[in-house]
Write a protein that holds these residues in place. Structure first.
Motif, PDB file in Angstrom:
ATOM      1  N   ALA A  11       0.827  -1.220   0.000  1.00  0.00           N
ATOM      2  CA  ALA A  11       0.000   0.000   0.000  1.00  0.00           C
ATOM      3  C   ALA A  11       0.857   1.264   0.000  1.00  0.00           C
ATOM      4  CB  ALA A  11      -0.930  -0.008   1.201  1.00  0.00           C
ATOM      5  N   GLN A  12       2.098   1.175   0.467  1.00  0.00           N
ATOM      6  CA  GLN A  12       2.978   2.343   0.548  1.00  0.00           C
ATOM      7  C   GLN A  12       3.860   2.531  -0.687  1.00  0.00           C
ATOM      8  OE1 GLN A  12       2.749   4.500   3.163  1.00  0.00           O
ATOM      9  NE2 GLN A  12       1.052   3.169   3.735  1.00  0.00           N
ATOM     10  N   LEU A  13       3.863   1.582  -1.608  1.00  0.00           N
ATOM     11  CA  LEU A  13       4.764   1.634  -2.752  1.00  0.00           C
ATOM     12  C   LEU A  13       4.232   2.516  -3.869  1.00  0.00           C
ATOM     13  CD1 LEU A  13       5.747  -2.140  -3.043  1.00  0.00           C
ATOM     14  CD2 LEU A  13       7.137  -0.271  -2.124  1.00  0.00           C
ATOM     15  N   SER A  14       5.137   3.201  -4.539  1.00  0.00           N
ATOM     16  CA  SER A  14       4.751   3.938  -5.745  1.00  0.00           C
ATOM     17  C   SER A  14       4.492   2.916  -6.850  1.00  0.00           C
ATOM     18  CB  SER A  14       5.862   4.904  -6.163  1.00  0.00           C
ATOM     19  OG  SER A  14       6.991   4.175  -6.596  1.00  0.00           O
ATOM     20  N   THR A  15       3.776   3.317  -7.857  1.00  0.00           N
ATOM     21  CA  THR A  15       3.439   2.417  -8.953  1.00  0.00           C
ATOM     22  C   THR A  15       4.687   1.826  -9.596  1.00  0.00           C
ATOM     23  OG1 THR A  15       1.423   3.658  -9.373  1.00  0.00           O
ATOM     24  CG2 THR A  15       2.205   2.243 -11.151  1.00  0.00           C
ATOM     25  N   LYS A  16       5.714   2.640  -9.797  1.00  0.00           N
ATOM     26  CA  LYS A  16       6.928   2.132 -10.456  1.00  0.00           C
ATOM     27  C   LYS A  16       7.700   1.142  -9.594  1.00  0.00           C
ATOM     28  CE  LYS A  16      10.523   5.365  -9.221  1.00  0.00           C
ATOM     29  NZ  LYS A  16      11.830   5.682  -9.679  1.00  0.00           N
ATOM     30  N   ASP A  17       7.498   1.138  -8.262  1.00  0.00           N
ATOM     31  CA  ASP A  17       8.213   0.228  -7.372  1.00  0.00           C
ATOM     32  C   ASP A  17       7.420  -1.023  -7.005  1.00  0.00           C
ATOM     33  OD1 ASP A  17      10.355   1.959  -7.395  1.00  0.00           O
ATOM     34  OD2 ASP A  17       9.818   2.921  -5.497  1.00  0.00           O
ATOM     35  N   LEU A  18       6.212  -1.167  -7.540  1.00  0.00           N
ATOM     36  CA  LEU A  18       5.423  -2.365  -7.262  1.00  0.00           C
ATOM     37  C   LEU A  18       6.136  -3.604  -7.794  1.00  0.00           C
ATOM     38  CD1 LEU A  18       1.844  -1.089  -8.089  1.00  0.00           C
ATOM     39  CD2 LEU A  18       2.709  -1.764  -5.832  1.00  0.00           C
ATOM     40  N   PRO A  19       5.892  -4.741  -7.164  1.00  0.00           N
ATOM     41  CA  PRO A  19       6.519  -5.978  -7.639  1.00  0.00           C
ATOM     42  C   PRO A  19       6.110  -6.305  -9.072  1.00  0.00           C
ATOM     43  CG  PRO A  19       5.567  -6.297  -5.471  1.00  0.00           C
ATOM     44  CD  PRO A  19       5.110  -4.960  -5.961  1.00  0.00           C
ATOM     45  N   GLY A  20       7.055  -6.878  -9.822  1.00  0.00           N
ATOM     46  CA  GLY A  20       6.774  -7.354 -11.165  1.00  0.00           C
ATOM     47  C   GLY A  20       5.935  -8.617 -11.098  1.00  0.00           C
ATOM     48  N   PRO A  21       5.836  -9.336 -12.187  1.00  0.00           N
ATOM     49  CA  PRO A  21       4.940 -10.491 -12.274  1.00  0.00           C
ATOM     50  C   PRO A  21       5.248 -11.633 -11.310  1.00  0.00           C
ATOM     51  CG  PRO A  21       6.278 -10.273 -14.272  1.00  0.00           C
ATOM     52  CD  PRO A  21       6.530  -9.066 -13.431  1.00  0.00           C
ATOM     53  N   ARG A  22       6.467 -11.715 -10.797  1.00  0.00           N
ATOM     54  CA  ARG A  22       6.807 -12.820  -9.882  1.00  0.00           C
ATOM     55  C   ARG A  22       6.430 -12.530  -8.439  1.00  0.00           C
ATOM     56  NH1 ARG A  22      12.149 -15.081 -10.492  1.00  0.00           N
ATOM     57  NH2 ARG A  22      11.128 -16.868  -9.584  1.00  0.00           N
ATOM     58  N   GLY A  23       6.066 -11.278  -8.124  1.00  0.00           N
ATOM     59  CA  GLY A  23       5.615 -10.932  -6.782  1.00  0.00           C
ATOM     60  C   GLY A  23       6.744 -10.681  -5.803  1.00  0.00           C
ATOM     61  N   MET A  24       6.377 -10.638  -4.511  1.00  0.00           N
ATOM     62  CA  MET A  24       7.326 -10.416  -3.417  1.00  0.00           C
ATOM     63  C   MET A  24       7.752 -11.744  -2.819  1.00  0.00           C
ATOM     64  SD  MET A  24       5.784  -7.363  -1.085  1.00  0.00           S
ATOM     65  CE  MET A  24       5.971  -5.668  -1.584  1.00  0.00           C
ATOM     66  N   PHE A  25       9.002 -11.793  -2.367  1.00  0.00           N
ATOM     67  CA  PHE A  25       9.529 -12.984  -1.703  1.00  0.00           C
ATOM     68  C   PHE A  25       9.782 -12.653  -0.236  1.00  0.00           C
ATOM     69  CE2 PHE A  25      11.896 -12.936  -5.946  1.00  0.00           C
ATOM     70  CZ  PHE A  25      10.832 -13.478  -6.641  1.00  0.00           C
ATOM     71  N   THR A  26       9.382 -13.518   0.654  1.00  0.00           N
ATOM     72  CA  THR A  26       9.563 -13.305   2.085  1.00  0.00           C
ATOM     73  C   THR A  26      10.985 -13.663   2.484  1.00  0.00           C
ATOM     74  OG1 THR A  26       7.239 -13.868   2.429  1.00  0.00           O
ATOM     75  CG2 THR A  26       8.665 -13.860   4.376  1.00  0.00           C
ATOM     76  N   ALA A  27      11.737 -12.658   2.945  1.00  0.00           N
ATOM     77  CA  ALA A  27      13.131 -12.873   3.347  1.00  0.00           C
ATOM     78  C   ALA A  27      13.250 -13.235   4.820  1.00  0.00           C
ATOM     79  CB  ALA A  27      13.961 -11.626   3.047  1.00  0.00           C
ATOM     80  N   ALA A  28      12.418 -12.618   5.679  1.00  0.00           N
ATOM     81  CA  ALA A  28      12.487 -12.875   7.123  1.00  0.00           C
ATOM     82  C   ALA A  28      11.155 -12.509   7.760  1.00  0.00           C
ATOM     83  CB  ALA A  28      13.607 -12.067   7.767  1.00  0.00           C
ATOM     84  N   VAL A  29      10.825 -13.197   8.849  1.00  0.00           N
ATOM     85  CA  VAL A  29       9.571 -12.964   9.555  1.00  0.00           C
ATOM     86  C   VAL A  29       9.852 -12.796  11.038  1.00  0.00           C
ATOM     87  CG1 VAL A  29       7.302 -13.927  10.111  1.00  0.00           C
ATOM     88  CG2 VAL A  29       8.309 -14.346   7.858  1.00  0.00           C
ATOM     89  N   GLY A  30       9.342 -11.718  11.615  1.00  0.00           N
ATOM     90  CA  GLY A  30       9.442 -11.485  13.046  1.00  0.00           C
ATOM     91  C   GLY A  30       8.087 -11.689  13.711  1.00  0.00           C
ATOM     92  N   ARG A  31       7.981 -11.299  14.971  1.00  0.00           N
ATOM     93  CA  ARG A  31       6.704 -11.470  15.682  1.00  0.00           C
ATOM     94  C   ARG A  31       5.584 -10.630  15.092  1.00  0.00           C
ATOM     95  NH1 ARG A  31       8.986 -10.442  21.240  1.00  0.00           N
ATOM     96  NH2 ARG A  31      10.624 -11.989  21.204  1.00  0.00           N
ATOM     97  N   SER A  32       5.914  -9.399  14.682  1.00  0.00           N
ATOM     98  CA  SER A  32       4.852  -8.518  14.172  1.00  0.00           C
ATOM     99  C   SER A  32       5.283  -7.750  12.924  1.00  0.00           C
ATOM    100  CB  SER A  32       4.437  -7.536  15.267  1.00  0.00           C
ATOM    101  OG  SER A  32       5.549  -6.748  15.653  1.00  0.00           O
ATOM    102  N   ALA A  33       6.266  -8.281  12.208  1.00  0.00           N
ATOM    103  CA  ALA A  33       6.750  -7.628  10.989  1.00  0.00           C
ATOM    104  C   ALA A  33       7.416  -8.660  10.097  1.00  0.00           C
ATOM    105  CB  ALA A  33       7.733  -6.511  11.333  1.00  0.00           C
ATOM    106  N   ALA A  34       7.620  -8.274   8.843  1.00  0.00           N
ATOM    107  CA  ALA A  34       8.307  -9.148   7.892  1.00  0.00           C
ATOM    108  C   ALA A  34       9.125  -8.286   6.930  1.00  0.00           C
ATOM    109  CB  ALA A  34       7.311 -10.004   7.125  1.00  0.00           C
TER     110      ALA A  34
END
Length: 165
Positions: A11-34
């Motif tokens: 929701a915070q990303l500009s249109t040009k910075d949105l993920p391409g067709p492969r989407g986002m990859f989860t690098a790390a997960v915390g208790r209340s953030a990723a």
């Protein structure tokens, strides 16, 4: 939890910075953030972290798809080193495969992410619970031979913090 973080970040990303067709990859997960990484539609490497409740977001994208070129020789390519809920590192492996990551001989959990650069660069991520000095040891395979490389950590000269040698 991961979906809520991803939605807050997107929701915070500009249109040009949105993920391409492969989407986002989860690098790390915390208790209340990723923390996530992705390629934009125009091939730039991007990363970001977000809380599940929208409390914070942090994003960064390269200015050009050529910012992190594919290596002609086997190499680890540092792409992200950040500290939000943990010390998170994302690196690429060009022309080699990561077998393990260790700190002082102890295994560090490493996550293999989907490849980028049209499948040429393998991505790997690991997280340490606190800022750590030194560097981790990365065992890689190049062809059929094993080799050792290192990834520098964020702790720098912190003498009172945990340390990898």
């Amino acid at each position: 939890m991961v979906d809520a973080s991803r939605a807050n970040l997107t929701a915070q990303l500009s249109t040009k910075d949105l993920p391409g067709p492969r989407g986002m990859f989860t690098a790390a997960v915390g208790r209340s953030a990723a923390t996530f990484v992705w390629e934009s539609a125009d091939g730039r490497f991007c990363s970001g972290s977000a809380a599940t409740d929208g409390g914070f977001t942090s994003t960064m994208c390269g200015s050009d798809h050529r910012d992190n070129p594919f290596s002609v020789r086997p190499a680890l390519v540092p792409l992200l080193s950040t500290y939000t809920f943990a010390e998170v590192h994302v690196f690429g492996a060009d022309r080699e495969i990561v077998r393990s990551v260790t700190c002082n001989g102890r295994p560090v959990a490493v996550r293999r992410l989907p490849p980028v650069l049209d499948g040429r660069r393998a991505l790997y991520a690991f997280a340490l619970s606190e800022p750590t000095a030194g560097r981790v040891t990365v065992t890689v395979v190049r062809g059929r031979a094993a080799a050792t490389e290192h990834v520098e950590l964020l702790g720098g000269g912190l003498r009172h913090k945990a340390s990898c040698r």
